[in-house]
Design a protein around this motif. Sequence first.
Motif, PDB file in Angstrom:
ATOM      1  N   ALA A 142       0.833  -1.205   0.000  1.00 39.94           N
ATOM      2  CA  ALA A 142       0.000   0.000   0.000  1.00 39.94           C
ATOM      3  C   ALA A 142       0.860   1.244   0.000  1.00 39.94           C
ATOM      4  CB  ALA A 142      -0.912  -0.002   1.234  1.00 39.94           C
ATOM      5  N   ASN A 143       0.276   2.357  -0.443  1.00 37.08           N
ATOM      6  CA  ASN A 143       0.933   3.648  -0.282  1.00 37.08           C
ATOM      7  C   ASN A 143       0.934   4.002   1.193  1.00 37.08           C
ATOM      8  OD1 ASN A 143      -2.019   3.895  -0.739  1.00 37.08           O
ATOM      9  ND2 ASN A 143      -1.665   6.076  -0.370  1.00 37.08           N
ATOM     10  N   HIS A 144       1.835   4.898   1.596  1.00 38.74           N
ATOM     11  CA  HIS A 144       2.031   5.173   3.026  1.00 38.74           C
ATOM     12  C   HIS A 144       1.844   6.665   3.304  1.00 38.74           C
ATOM     13  CE1 HIS A 144       3.035   4.167   6.988  1.00 38.74           C
ATOM     14  NE2 HIS A 144       4.338   4.027   6.918  1.00 38.74           N
ATOM     15  N   VAL A 145       0.868   6.982   4.149  1.00 40.44           N
ATOM     16  CA  VAL A 145       0.544   8.371   4.472  1.00 40.44           C
ATOM     17  C   VAL A 145       0.754   8.678   5.946  1.00 40.44           C
ATOM     18  CG1 VAL A 145      -1.284  10.132   4.433  1.00 40.44           C
ATOM     19  CG2 VAL A 145      -1.182   8.412   2.622  1.00 40.44           C
ATOM     20  N   SER A 146       0.397   7.727   6.819  1.00 43.20           N
ATOM     21  CA  SER A 146       0.293   8.047   8.243  1.00 43.20           C
ATOM     22  C   SER A 146       0.459   6.806   9.102  1.00 43.20           C
ATOM     23  CB  SER A 146      -1.085   8.677   8.498  1.00 43.20           C
ATOM     24  OG  SER A 146      -1.372   8.817   9.869  1.00 43.20           O
ATOM     25  N   TRP A 147       0.611   7.038  10.403  1.00 46.46           N
ATOM     26  CA  TRP A 147       0.586   5.934  11.371  1.00 46.46           C
ATOM     27  C   TRP A 147      -0.790   5.272  11.378  1.00 46.46           C
ATOM     28  CZ3 TRP A 147      -3.224   6.960  14.886  1.00 46.46           C
ATOM     29  CH2 TRP A 147      -3.582   8.307  15.063  1.00 46.46           C
ATOM     30  N   LEU A 148      -1.822   6.009  10.942  1.00 44.53           N
ATOM     31  CA  LEU A 148      -3.167   5.444  10.866  1.00 44.53           C
ATOM     32  C   LEU A 148      -3.277   4.349   9.809  1.00 44.53           C
ATOM     33  CD1 LEU A 148      -5.859   8.270  11.189  1.00 44.53           C
ATOM     34  CD2 LEU A 148      -5.815   6.098  12.417  1.00 44.53           C
ATOM     35  N   ASP A 149      -2.331   4.325   8.856  1.00 46.19           N
ATOM     36  CA  ASP A 149      -2.361   3.289   7.820  1.00 46.19           C
ATOM     37  C   ASP A 149      -2.320   1.892   8.428  1.00 46.19           C
ATOM     38  OD1 ASP A 149      -2.164   5.458   6.132  1.00 46.19           O
ATOM     39  OD2 ASP A 149      -0.053   5.108   5.617  1.00 46.19           O
ATOM     40  N   ILE A 150      -1.595   1.740   9.525  1.00 46.16           N
ATOM     41  CA  ILE A 150      -1.389   0.411  10.115  1.00 46.16           C
ATOM     42  C   ILE A 150      -2.694  -0.176  10.647  1.00 46.16           C
ATOM     43  CG2 ILE A 150      -0.161  -0.882  11.915  1.00 46.16           C
ATOM     44  CD1 ILE A 150       2.129   1.168  11.585  1.00 46.16           C
ATOM     45  N   PRO A 151      -3.426   0.526  11.549  1.00 50.48           N
ATOM     46  CA  PRO A 151      -4.710  -0.045  11.962  1.00 50.48           C
ATOM     47  C   PRO A 151      -5.748  -0.065  10.853  1.00 50.48           C
ATOM     48  CG  PRO A 151      -4.421   2.138  12.927  1.00 50.48           C
ATOM     49  CD  PRO A 151      -3.105   1.748  12.317  1.00 50.48           C
ATOM     50  N   LEU A 152      -5.648   0.863   9.880  1.00 45.78           N
ATOM     51  CA  LEU A 152      -6.607   0.881   8.784  1.00 45.78           C
ATOM     52  C   LEU A 152      -6.482  -0.383   7.932  1.00 45.78           C
ATOM     53  CD1 LEU A 152      -8.797   2.354   7.198  1.00 45.78           C
ATOM     54  CD2 LEU A 152      -6.986   3.569   5.953  1.00 45.78           C
ATOM     55  N   VAL A 153      -5.264  -0.770   7.591  1.00 42.36           N
ATOM     56  CA  VAL A 153      -5.068  -1.997   6.825  1.00 42.36           C
ATOM     57  C   VAL A 153      -5.466  -3.208   7.663  1.00 42.36           C
ATOM     58  CG1 VAL A 153      -3.358  -3.480   5.711  1.00 42.36           C
ATOM     59  CG2 VAL A 153      -3.271  -1.013   5.357  1.00 42.36           C
ATOM     60  N   ALA A 154      -5.111  -3.191   8.950  1.00 43.71           N
ATOM     61  CA  ALA A 154      -5.442  -4.317   9.831  1.00 43.71           C
ATOM     62  C   ALA A 154      -6.949  -4.491  10.001  1.00 43.71           C
ATOM     63  CB  ALA A 154      -4.785  -4.129  11.199  1.00 43.71           C
ATOM     64  N   ALA A 155      -7.712  -3.418   9.818  1.00 42.87           N
ATOM     65  CA  ALA A 155      -9.167  -3.505   9.929  1.00 42.87           C
ATOM     66  C   ALA A 155      -9.783  -4.286   8.777  1.00 42.87           C
ATOM     67  CB  ALA A 155      -9.773  -2.105   9.981  1.00 42.87           C
ATOM     68  N   VAL A 156      -9.012  -4.491   7.706  1.00 33.95           N
ATOM     69  CA  VAL A 156      -9.511  -5.199   6.536  1.00 33.95           C
ATOM     70  C   VAL A 156      -8.695  -6.457   6.245  1.00 33.95           C
ATOM     71  CG1 VAL A 156     -10.138  -4.974   4.101  1.00 33.95           C
ATOM     72  CG2 VAL A 156     -10.194  -2.965   5.580  1.00 33.95           C
ATOM     73  N   LEU A 157      -7.375  -6.298   6.215  1.00 34.26           N
ATOM     74  CA  LEU A 157      -6.476  -7.404   5.879  1.00 34.26           C
ATOM     75  C   LEU A 157      -5.350  -7.487   6.917  1.00 34.26           C
ATOM     76  CD1 LEU A 157      -6.185  -6.692   2.042  1.00 34.26           C
ATOM     77  CD2 LEU A 157      -7.448  -8.578   3.098  1.00 34.26           C
ATOM     78  N   PRO A 158      -5.649  -7.967   8.107  1.00 29.21           N
ATOM     79  CA  PRO A 158      -4.610  -8.045   9.143  1.00 29.21           C
ATOM     80  C   PRO A 158      -3.508  -9.018   8.744  1.00 29.21           C
ATOM     81  CG  PRO A 158      -6.578  -9.227   9.838  1.00 29.21           C
ATOM     82  CD  PRO A 158      -6.939  -8.495   8.582  1.00 29.21           C
ATOM     83  N   GLY A 159      -2.292  -8.683   9.101  1.00 31.64           N
ATOM     84  CA  GLY A 159      -1.170  -9.554   8.769  1.00 31.64           C
ATOM     85  C   GLY A 159       0.076  -9.130   9.528  1.00 31.64           C
ATOM     86  N   ARG A 160       1.171  -9.763   9.228  1.00 35.21           N
ATOM     87  CA  ARG A 160       2.450  -9.418   9.841  1.00 35.21           C
ATOM     88  C   ARG A 160       3.020  -8.207   9.118  1.00 35.21           C
ATOM     89  NH1 ARG A 160       6.174 -14.641  10.713  1.00 35.21           N
ATOM     90  NH2 ARG A 160       7.228 -13.083  12.045  1.00 35.21           N
ATOM     91  N   MET A 161       3.350  -7.179   9.886  1.00 37.98           N
ATOM     92  CA  MET A 161       3.869  -5.954   9.290  1.00 37.98           C
ATOM     93  C   MET A 161       5.368  -6.065   9.069  1.00 37.98           C
ATOM     94  SD  MET A 161       1.108  -4.024   9.191  1.00 37.98           S
ATOM     95  CE  MET A 161       1.931  -2.515   8.684  1.00 37.98           C
ATOM     96  N   LEU A 162       5.848  -5.358   8.064  1.00 40.18           N
ATOM     97  CA  LEU A 162       7.279  -5.184   7.856  1.00 40.18           C
ATOM     98  C   LEU A 162       7.602  -3.770   8.292  1.00 40.18           C
ATOM     99  CD1 LEU A 162       9.898  -6.465   6.700  1.00 40.18           C
ATOM    100  CD2 LEU A 162       9.353  -5.318   4.544  1.00 40.18           C
ATOM    101  N   GLY A 163       8.400  -3.631   9.346  1.00 39.06           N
ATOM    102  CA  GLY A 163       8.654  -2.306   9.899  1.00 39.06           C
ATOM    103  C   GLY A 163      10.105  -2.077  10.235  1.00 39.06           C
TER     104      GLY A 163
END
Length: 305
Positions: free
Chosen positions: A101-122
């Motif tokens: 996904a494109n990256h805008v904010s720290w909100l991107d993390i819970p937003l993606v997890a609300a639909v497609l939760p997975g292991r993050m690369l950070g």
Amino acid sequence: MSGWLPVAPCTPRACAGHRGARRGPLPAAVLLVAGCVLTLLGVVCVPAVLLLGAAHRERLIRRWAYTVVRAFGVRVLITGERAERAAGAAAGRPAGELVVANHVSWLDIPLVAAVLPGRMLGKREIRGWPVLGPLAVLGGTLFIERDRLRALPAAVRAVAEALRAGSRVVVFPEGTTRCGRGPGGRFGPAVFQAAIDAGATVRPVRLSYRTTRRGPAAVGGALTGACGGPSAGHPGHTGAVAFVGDDPLAASLWRVVTAAGLTAEIRILPTIPAAARPGRRALARAAQNAVASDSAKRPAVSVHQ
């Protein structure tokens, strides 16, 4: 910082701002406390959640992440493929799914997890963040050393192993945040090699933030920074959610809760089989084009509000 790392032209002063309706200090403070408490609750509950079966765990994570975004006063709009269908398709494959996904904010993390939760690369620094650090560790985040080019092959191998094991891995391949008004950043090809090695599919996702109601202060138009003017595809775009440059997390949190009428849209795009492209660079370009294309920005009927 290493010279090879991507750098966005966005800065907090030029890009992170909101000219629409605002909440008063008291309701904003209530939202801030609610969002932080729910995030802390997630940290406390992670060990117990990990004991659940995969289907129940994913359903619970999705509900929790959605509630966190709403607690910060942001409405959620999901467009494109239905989350249930997308999740079910990924579950039926022998290998996992790489969500980009494109990256805008720290909100991107819970937003993606609300639909497609997975292991993050950070990045490795996240380990030391208050609240979010322990949550990332317990959630199985794959940490990388972004400033060491020699550590990249090991990171690619780790992602490939997770995908082979059937995990969904979430990546922001731009490598840095952008305010969302410009054309977007280039998707780095390295992580796409992991999808090719694992025989996984790539799921592009488009994230955008806008206001749903306008106040008197919004009449003057949106902010214009070094990244360019607001996109015509997002007439209500706001920089309130942008977390760019050296912006302090506390300042970003306060901007979000004081900006009234925020809507976060996540558009789930069709998958791209890794084997359908001749190499990682072609695969990265295909995913980047899918996220940045007009069809990705086109308004569509919401499947979850």
